[in-house]
Design an enzyme around this catalytic site. Structure first.
Site, short mmCIF file in Angstrom:
data_model
loop_
_atom_site.label_atom_id
_atom_site.label_comp_id
_atom_site.label_asym_id
_atom_site.label_seq_id
_atom_site.Cartn_x
_atom_site.Cartn_y
_atom_site.Cartn_z
N LYS A 81 11.92 -14.88 -11.61
CA LYS A 81 11.73 -14.03 -12.61
C LYS A 81 10.72 -14.50 -13.60
CE LYS A 81 12.91 -11.76 -10.96
NZ LYS A 81 13.28 -10.82 -10.00
N HIS A 98 16.55 -37.24 -8.65
CA HIS A 98 15.98 -37.97 -7.40
C HIS A 98 14.23 -37.97 -7.36
CE1 HIS A 98 19.78 -39.23 -6.12
NE2 HIS A 98 20.17 -37.97 -6.44
N GLU A 137 16.92 -17.65 -9.00
CA GLU A 137 16.56 -16.43 -9.70
C GLU A 137 15.73 -16.29 -10.97
OE1 GLU A 137 15.75 -13.77 -7.98
OE2 GLU A 137 15.78 -12.15 -9.38
N GLU A 178 7.28 -14.83 -11.89
CA GLU A 178 6.42 -14.09 -11.40
C GLU A 178 5.85 -12.89 -12.41
OE1 GLU A 178 8.56 -11.55 -8.50
OE2 GLU A 178 10.40 -11.68 -9.81
N LYS A 232 5.41 -4.33 -4.46
CA LYS A 232 7.11 -4.19 -4.34
C LYS A 232 7.42 -4.27 -3.09
CE LYS A 232 10.84 -3.08 -6.56
NZ LYS A 232 11.55 -4.29 -7.23
N CYS A 272 0.89 -1.27 -0.08
CA CYS A 272 0.13 -0.03 -0.05
C CYS A 272 0.99 1.34 -0.09
CB CYS A 272 -1.14 0.17 1.17
SG CYS A 272 -2.13 -1.32 1.32
N ARG A 289 3.54 -0.04 -4.90
CA ARG A 289 3.34 -0.88 -3.73
C ARG A 289 1.98 -1.44 -3.50
NH1 ARG A 289 6.87 1.88 -0.08
NH2 ARG A 289 5.60 1.28 1.47
N ASN A 345 -0.89 2.50 5.64
CA ASN A 345 -0.02 1.27 5.09
C ASN A 345 0.23 0.62 6.28
OD1 ASN A 345 3.15 1.39 4.20
ND2 ASN A 345 1.67 -0.13 3.80
N GLY A 346 -0.22 -0.76 6.22
CA GLY A 346 0.26 -1.57 7.24
C GLY A 346 -0.65 -2.56 7.70
N TRP A 358 -2.97 -2.82 -1.58
CA TRP A 358 -2.55 -4.29 -1.91
C TRP A 358 -3.48 -4.99 -0.72
CZ3 TRP A 358 -0.48 -8.27 0.85
CH2 TRP A 358 0.05 -9.29 -0.05
C1 F6R Z 1 11.21 -10.87 -6.85
C2 F6R Z 1 11.32 -9.56 -5.58
C3 F6R Z 1 11.10 -10.23 -4.12
C4 F6R Z 1 12.06 -9.37 -3.30
C5 F6R Z 1 11.76 -9.79 -1.83
C6 F6R Z 1 12.54 -8.81 -0.94
O1 F6R Z 1 11.49 -10.19 -8.11
O2 F6R Z 1 11.39 -8.47 -5.98
O3 F6R Z 1 11.33 -11.46 -4.15
O4 F6R Z 1 13.57 -9.69 -3.70
O5 F6R Z 1 10.21 -9.31 -1.78
O6 F6R Z 1 12.60 -7.48 -1.29
P1 F6R Z 1 13.45 -6.54 -0.65
O7 F6R Z 1 14.71 -6.94 -1.25
O8 F6R Z 1 12.87 -5.24 -0.99
O9 F6R Z 1 13.64 -6.95 0.92
#
Ligand code: F6R
Length: 603
Positions: free
Chosen positions: A478, A497, A474, A481, A598, A2, A28, A99-100, A75
């Site tokens: 990517k 396995h 990773e 998501e 994010k 949020c 956010r 927010n929270g 969110w």
């Molecule tokens: C994936 C992604 C998330 C963040 C995770 C940690 O693309 O962005 O998996 O890496 O939420 O976020 P931070 O680095 O902001 O603590």
């Protein structure tokens, strides 16, 4: 999650300014949004389900002159995305954006219902709104009401409040959720992050936990819990508004992928030639824990690999939300390294607080300057990657890997494990990395070609060994998501396995082999999948160009060979671009994938 913004001004454009700021906070959360504003006679409110553009559309049909507004992009946590559940919430004399998460909202709600309050939404925020209103009815003092309400609330919050009987003033406070105050000649702001206000001002203050702020169009006053005035430094932001624009790229994600050569070069220049890790003495600690979430956890796995392989220092990597279950292992001789792009991730913050309580020394690898994690660690190493807007991280991850490399090289020096020749070679490589990373980006056609092969499939696998197995994690995340394809990442030797039973005719397997010593073994594992019908995309380095890949690979991606101190970076960049092109072909919303946000400020 949020985003909130409040703006009170001497002019009458608070709605358009708040809306413009809100758009920069959309990363956010983006399932609904809303705004409350004072139109000179009353506090009005407009809300919309879905992206902020829906709210903008509604507002564009109104003729609004307003000197004070608070706005929110959501969110969802409590209650589905809907107009009723969207913020702001209004109860009695109080209008609130939040927010929270209010953890004790259920018991507060019962108490308030018993006192005659009624609720329309399923949200925790409406309960907080009613609770502030109730506190205000008892003390008739706006700041005191906020202080009293915060004492009764458990959880995390950044609040922007407008009281009906003082509708051009914003009251704000925060705990475990970010909030900055912005200052301009025309008016003042309170927003979740600096990106929301940079088009109007670069002057800002950070609010401490449980600090209370009264914001009018001309004066901002800070108070502690006793309502004694406090002073707060006014800082100047170094990031500028242009960094929050796409600047001609189709997506923020693409822009951020393209920024990586410079970002990584800057990190190596800054931290390799002139690193200040003198206060991190690995030998002083009994154990090293590295804690993070998602991609930052994947970067931590690269860090652990380098630390163990080259500096001969064992380390444990733990997902932040699981770290508390390893509480027994934390001692005053623990070095905890927390890794976070946003510096606000609630799980990571909780882990760092737990470790500090237990006397551990905490180092942060953080991007967002001034963020909560950067302020609470004992030592912060900034990645200085600049703002990352796309929800899926790219430069955030690679910059964390780059910082880990410099940290490990430093540990090697401390332990006398880096001889002069080796150091000179690595230094030369790291200080000249940029063209190699640009070369990875220049192969866009190859990535598009691969995307065309895989985008219509349901399942996909990534396999690799050693450092490559962490890069697979990773790459797989990517792809998942942003393209919504099901993908799994496996250590190449582990597939047989069990999981190999999922490989059938045509299943795409992206296989990575960059390390000479592991090359043959990985190729054997690739052949095992090939024998079961896999469609193999092989990622390797130009050190292996003498090998005929056609025997086991349907498509090949070649990235420049580097030492393992930087090899993960070009490889992952290729995987980022494959994910990007695949998501594009699948018509996905690349910068704002469904269900995500994010900055994950809830545990
Ligand atoms: C994936 C992604 C998330 C963040 C995770 C940690 O693309 O962005 O998996 O890496 O939420 O976020 P931070 O680095 O902001 O603590």
């Amino acid at each position: 999650m949020c985003g909130i913004i409040g703006y009170t001004t001497k002019r009458t454009d608070s709605v358009s300014v708040a809306l413009a700021g809100l758009k920069n906070l959309e990363y956010r959360g983006y399932d609904s949004s809303g705004i409350a504003f004072y139109d000179g006679k009353k506090l009005d409110m407009v809300k919309a389900k879905g992206k902020i553009s829906n709210l903008e559309e509604k507002l564009s049909q109104m003729d609004i002159a307003s000197s004070c507004a608070i706005a929110h992009t959501r969110w969802a946590t409590h209650g589905e995305p809907s107009e009723t559940n969207a913020h702001p919430h209004q109860v009695g004399k109080v209008t609130l954006v939040h927010n929270g998460i209010i953890e004790n909202y259920a018991s507060l709600k019962e108490e308030l219902i018993a006192k005659g309050y009624e609720f329309k939404s399923q949200t925790d925020t409406e309960v907080a709104t009613a609770y502030i209103d109730y506190c205000y009815s008892l003390c008739n003092n706006k700041l005191q009401a906020l202080v009293d309400a915060c004492k009764g609330i458990r959880g995390s919050y950044a609040f922007n409040v407008i009281y009906e009987d003082e509708p051009t003033t914003i009251y704000a406070t925060r705990k475990d959720s970010p909030l900055v105050i912005g200052y301009s000649h025309e008016g003042n702001f309170a927003a979740s992050d600096i990106s929301a206000i940079l088009s109007y001002t670069n002057k800002y203050s950070l609010i401490d936990e449980n600090e209370f702020v009264k914001i009018t169009s001309s004066i901002v006053t800070f108070y502690n819990e006793d309502l004694t005035e406090t002073s707060n430094e006014i800082k100047t932001a170094t990031w500028d508004a242009a960094q929050y624009q796409k600047n001609g790229y189709d997506h923020f994600m693409l822009k951020e992928i393209y920024e990586q050569p410079k970002v990584i070069q800057d990190i190596f220049n800054r931290y390799y030639s002139d690193c200040d890790y003198s206060d991190i003495h690995f030998e002083n600690f009994d154990n090293i824990h590295i804690v993070a979430c998602g991609s930052a956890m994947h970067a931590s796995l690269v860090g652990k690999y380098l630390l163990q392989t080259y500096a001969k220092i064992p380390a444990m990597v733990e997902i932040a939300s699981e770290y508390r279950y390893a509480e027994e292992l934390i001692t005053p001789k623990t070095l905890l390294i927390v890794v976070s792009q946003s510096g606000e991730t609630a799980d990571t913050l909780a882990a760092l607080r737990l470790a500090k309580e237990k006397g551990a020394y905490v180092v942060g690898i953080v991007n967002a300057v001034g963020s909560t994690i950067s302020r609470e660690v004992n030592k912060c190493i900034y990645t200085y990657a600049g703002p990352e807007i796309a929800v899926a991280t790219t430069k955030g991850y690679t910059s964390q890997v780059a910082v880990f490399s410099t940290l490990v090289l430093n540990a090697m020096k401390q332990k006398g494990l880096l001889d002069e020749t080796q150091e000179a070679e690595i230094k030369d490589e790291l200080l000249n990395i940029k063209p190699k990373l640009e070369q990875v980006i220049s192969q866009r056609d190859t990535y598009l070609d691969i995307a065309k092969d895989i985008y219509s499939h349901k399942d996909l696998f990534f396999i690799g060994r050693g450092i490559d197995s962490t890069v697979c994690m990773e790459g797989s995340l990517k792809l998942k998501e942003i393209s919504y394809m099901h993908s799994e990442s496996y250590s190449a030797g582990e597939l047989k396995h069990g999981t190999i039973s999922l490989i059938e005719e045509g299943t795409p397997v992206i296989s990575i082999a960059t390390n000479e010593n592991l090359f043959e073994k990985t190729v054997s594992n690739i052949k095992e999948t090939k024998a079961r019908g896999s469609y193999t995309i092989f990622v390797t380095t130009d050190a292996h160009d003498a090998v005929d890949f056609r025997e086991f690979a349907d498509k090949t991606v070649i990235v420049p060979k580097t030492s393992e101190f930087s090899q993960a970076i070009p490889v992952v960049m290729a995987l980022q671009l494959i994910a990007y092109e695949t998501a594009k072909l699948r018509g996905c919303d690349i910068d704002k994938p469904r269900n995500l946000a994010k900055s994950v400020t809830v545990e």
